[in-house]
Design a protein around this motif. Sequence first.
Motif, PDB file in Angstrom:
ATOM      1  N   VAL A  95      41.714 -30.745  53.266  1.00 27.69           N
ATOM      2  CA  VAL A  95      41.945 -32.078  53.807  1.00 27.69           C
ATOM      3  C   VAL A  95      40.676 -32.912  53.679  1.00 27.69           C
ATOM      4  O   VAL A  95      40.710 -34.071  53.257  1.00 27.69           O
ATOM      5  CB  VAL A  95      42.416 -31.986  55.279  1.00 27.69           C
ATOM      6  N   THR A  96      39.541 -32.315  54.009  1.00 31.08           N
ATOM      7  CA  THR A  96      38.260 -33.006  53.884  1.00 31.08           C
ATOM      8  C   THR A  96      37.999 -33.389  52.427  1.00 31.08           C
ATOM      9  O   THR A  96      37.554 -34.501  52.136  1.00 31.08           O
ATOM     10  CB  THR A  96      37.115 -32.117  54.418  1.00 31.08           C
ATOM     11  N   ALA A  97      38.291 -32.472  51.515  1.00 28.50           N
ATOM     12  CA  ALA A  97      38.083 -32.746  50.086  1.00 28.50           C
ATOM     13  C   ALA A  97      38.978 -33.889  49.610  1.00 28.50           C
ATOM     14  O   ALA A  97      38.517 -34.773  48.875  1.00 28.50           O
ATOM     15  CB  ALA A  97      38.342 -31.492  49.265  1.00 28.50           C
ATOM     16  N   ALA A  98      40.233 -33.879  50.024  1.00 28.13           N
ATOM     17  CA  ALA A  98      41.147 -34.942  49.603  1.00 28.13           C
ATOM     18  C   ALA A  98      40.676 -36.306  50.101  1.00 28.13           C
ATOM     19  O   ALA A  98      40.706 -37.291  49.360  1.00 28.13           O
ATOM     20  CB  ALA A  98      42.559 -34.644  50.104  1.00 28.13           C
ATOM     21  N   LYS A  99      40.219 -36.363  51.344  1.00 23.26           N
ATOM     22  CA  LYS A  99      39.698 -37.618  51.880  1.00 23.26           C
ATOM     23  C   LYS A  99      38.444 -38.046  51.122  1.00 23.26           C
ATOM     24  O   LYS A  99      38.275 -39.217  50.802  1.00 23.26           O
ATOM     25  CB  LYS A  99      39.378 -37.465  53.369  1.00 23.26           C
ATOM     26  N   PHE A 100      37.570 -37.100  50.830  1.00 24.52           N
ATOM     27  CA  PHE A 100      36.340 -37.394  50.100  1.00 24.52           C
ATOM     28  C   PHE A 100      36.671 -37.955  48.716  1.00 24.52           C
ATOM     29  O   PHE A 100      36.046 -38.918  48.255  1.00 24.52           O
ATOM     30  CB  PHE A 100      35.476 -36.134  49.991  1.00 24.52           C
ATOM     31  N   ILE A 101      37.648 -37.361  48.051  1.00 27.23           N
ATOM     32  CA  ILE A 101      38.042 -37.836  46.717  1.00 27.23           C
ATOM     33  C   ILE A 101      38.567 -39.264  46.808  1.00 27.23           C
ATOM     34  O   ILE A 101      38.195 -40.124  46.000  1.00 27.23           O
ATOM     35  CB  ILE A 101      39.086 -36.898  46.078  1.00 27.23           C
ATOM     36  N   LEU A 102      39.421 -39.524  47.776  1.00 29.24           N
ATOM     37  CA  LEU A 102      39.977 -40.868  47.925  1.00 29.24           C
ATOM     38  C   LEU A 102      38.877 -41.892  48.194  1.00 29.24           C
ATOM     39  O   LEU A 102      38.883 -42.981  47.627  1.00 29.24           O
ATOM     40  CB  LEU A 102      41.005 -40.879  49.061  1.00 29.24           C
ATOM     41  N   GLU A 103      37.907 -41.519  49.017  1.00 31.35           N
ATOM     42  CA  GLU A 103      36.839 -42.440  49.386  1.00 31.35           C
ATOM     43  C   GLU A 103      35.802 -42.637  48.273  1.00 31.35           C
ATOM     44  O   GLU A 103      35.133 -43.663  48.218  1.00 31.35           O
ATOM     45  CB  GLU A 103      36.131 -41.940  50.652  1.00 31.35           C
ATOM     46  N   SER A 104      35.634 -41.641  47.417  1.00 29.08           N
ATOM     47  CA  SER A 104      34.582 -41.750  46.395  1.00 29.08           C
ATOM     48  C   SER A 104      35.115 -41.494  44.989  1.00 29.08           C
ATOM     49  O   SER A 104      34.382 -41.023  44.122  1.00 29.08           O
ATOM     50  CB  SER A 104      33.438 -40.786  46.728  1.00 29.08           C
ATOM     51  N   TYR A 105      36.367 -41.861  44.769  1.00 25.14           N
ATOM     52  CA  TYR A 105      36.993 -41.600  43.459  1.00 25.14           C
ATOM     53  C   TYR A 105      36.191 -42.201  42.302  1.00 25.14           C
ATOM     54  O   TYR A 105      35.974 -41.539  41.286  1.00 25.14           O
ATOM     55  CB  TYR A 105      38.439 -42.109  43.408  1.00 25.14           C
ATOM     56  N   ASP A 106      35.753 -43.439  42.443  1.00 24.26           N
ATOM     57  CA  ASP A 106      35.041 -44.095  41.334  1.00 24.26           C
ATOM     58  C   ASP A 106      33.795 -43.309  40.937  1.00 24.26           C
ATOM     59  O   ASP A 106      33.551 -43.069  39.747  1.00 24.26           O
ATOM     60  CB  ASP A 106      34.674 -45.533  41.696  1.00 24.26           C
ATOM     61  N   ASN A 107      33.014 -42.885  41.928  1.00 25.08           N
ATOM     62  CA  ASN A 107      31.807 -42.094  41.638  1.00 25.08           C
ATOM     63  C   ASN A 107      32.175 -40.738  41.038  1.00 25.08           C
ATOM     64  O   ASN A 107      31.527 -40.283  40.085  1.00 25.08           O
ATOM     65  CB  ASN A 107      30.987 -41.879  42.904  1.00 25.08           C
ATOM     66  N   LEU A 108      33.182 -40.095  41.608  1.00 24.61           N
ATOM     67  CA  LEU A 108      33.581 -38.771  41.122  1.00 24.61           C
ATOM     68  C   LEU A 108      34.077 -38.829  39.678  1.00 24.61           C
ATOM     69  O   LEU A 108      33.745 -37.958  38.867  1.00 24.61           O
ATOM     70  CB  LEU A 108      34.661 -38.167  42.024  1.00 24.61           C
ATOM     71  N   GLU A 138      50.150 -44.378  31.603  1.00 24.79           N
ATOM     72  CA  GLU A 138      50.674 -44.388  32.980  1.00 24.79           C
ATOM     73  C   GLU A 138      49.546 -44.121  33.980  1.00 24.79           C
ATOM     74  O   GLU A 138      49.439 -44.787  35.005  1.00 24.79           O
ATOM     75  CB  GLU A 138      51.770 -43.335  33.131  1.00 24.79           C
ATOM     76  N   PHE A 139      48.702 -43.145  33.682  1.00 23.75           N
ATOM     77  CA  PHE A 139      47.578 -42.832  34.574  1.00 23.75           C
ATOM     78  C   PHE A 139      46.626 -44.013  34.667  1.00 23.75           C
ATOM     79  O   PHE A 139      46.184 -44.383  35.750  1.00 23.75           O
ATOM     80  CB  PHE A 139      46.824 -41.591  34.095  1.00 23.75           C
ATOM     81  N   ASN A 140      46.300 -44.614  33.550  1.00 18.50           N
ATOM     82  CA  ASN A 140      45.339 -45.715  33.534  1.00 18.50           C
ATOM     83  C   ASN A 140      45.829 -46.937  34.297  1.00 18.50           C
ATOM     84  O   ASN A 140      45.030 -47.717  34.800  1.00 18.50           O
ATOM     85  CB  ASN A 140      44.964 -46.082  32.103  1.00 18.50           C
ATOM     86  N   SER A 141      47.147 -47.111  34.412  1.00 20.66           N
ATOM     87  CA  SER A 141      47.678 -48.237  35.173  1.00 20.66           C
ATOM     88  C   SER A 141      48.012 -47.852  36.619  1.00 20.66           C
ATOM     89  O   SER A 141      48.455 -48.694  37.388  1.00 20.66           O
ATOM     90  CB  SER A 141      48.919 -48.805  34.469  1.00 20.66           C
ATOM     91  N   ALA A 142      47.764 -46.607  36.992  1.00 24.22           N
ATOM     92  CA  ALA A 142      48.054 -46.139  38.354  1.00 24.22           C
ATOM     93  C   ALA A 142      47.030 -46.686  39.343  1.00 24.22           C
ATOM     94  O   ALA A 142      45.925 -47.083  38.958  1.00 24.22           O
ATOM     95  CB  ALA A 142      48.049 -44.614  38.387  1.00 24.22           C
ATOM     96  N   ASP A 143      47.405 -46.673  40.624  1.00 22.01           N
ATOM     97  CA  ASP A 143      46.473 -47.124  41.656  1.00 22.01           C
ATOM     98  C   ASP A 143      45.482 -46.015  42.008  1.00 22.01           C
ATOM     99  O   ASP A 143      45.597 -44.885  41.534  1.00 22.01           O
ATOM    100  CB  ASP A 143      47.219 -47.614  42.901  1.00 22.01           C
ATOM    101  N   LYS A 144      44.515 -46.371  42.835  1.00 21.32           N
ATOM    102  CA  LYS A 144      43.438 -45.446  43.183  1.00 21.32           C
ATOM    103  C   LYS A 144      43.976 -44.188  43.880  1.00 21.32           C
ATOM    104  O   LYS A 144      43.476 -43.091  43.648  1.00 21.32           O
ATOM    105  CB  LYS A 144      42.420 -46.146  44.073  1.00 21.32           C
ATOM    106  N   LYS A 145      44.986 -44.331  44.718  1.00 18.54           N
ATOM    107  CA  LYS A 145      45.539 -43.176  45.420  1.00 18.54           C
ATOM    108  C   LYS A 145      46.147 -42.180  44.436  1.00 18.54           C
ATOM    109  O   LYS A 145      45.917 -40.981  44.530  1.00 18.54           O
ATOM    110  CB  LYS A 145      46.592 -43.609  46.437  1.00 18.54           C
TER     111      LYS A 145
END
Length: 158
Positions: free
Chosen positions: A79-92, A137-144
Motif C-alpha cells: 500500500v505504501t509503495a502504491a501511494k509512493f508511485i502515485l505521488e512520484s510517478y514522474d520521477n520514477l 493507449e498507455f501514452n494517452s492514459a492518465d497518471k493513475k
Amino acid sequence: MKSKMFTGLALLAVMSVNVHAEDKKVGTGPNPFSDCGIGAALFQNNKVLAVTSNIIWDIGTTAVTSATASPETCNGKTVTAAKFILESYDNLSEEAARGEGEHLVALLNIMEVNSTRHMEVISGIRSEMSLNLASTEFNSADKKAKSIAFYNALVAAI
C-alpha cells in the motif's frame, strides 16, 4: 451490453464489501476485493471504491491472486509503495528510463528488496515499462493508470 456488464460488476463489487475483515474469523485472510490489489492501495479508506477499482482494472484477478498466493501483501509495504508511485510517478518513470535514481531506490527499500537485487528489479521494471511506452493507449492514459502499470511492473520484477 457493456452497461449491463458494468452494472453486474458494480453490484458484485458492492456485495463483496460486506465480507469485510470484521466478519472474518481469525486466520481466514483478507477480502481480496476490498483489502488487496491496486484498489485497496489507491482507496484505503473507501472499500466500495477499492472493490470497484479492482474489478474495473482487471476483473479482480490481481487482487484475488494477491489474497490467495500472498495475503501478507494486502497491506503494509504494498500500500505504501502504491501511494509512493502515485505521488512520484514522474520521477520514477524518468529514473526507470535511466536505470537509476533516488526515487527508485526508495521504492525498492519500501518493498524491502535486498540491495543486491536492485539492478535486477530495476531492469525488470524498465523492460515492462518500455513495452507500455510503446502503446498509444498507455501514452494517452492518465497518471493513475500509468502509476498502476508501474506498480504492476514493480511487482512482476520482484
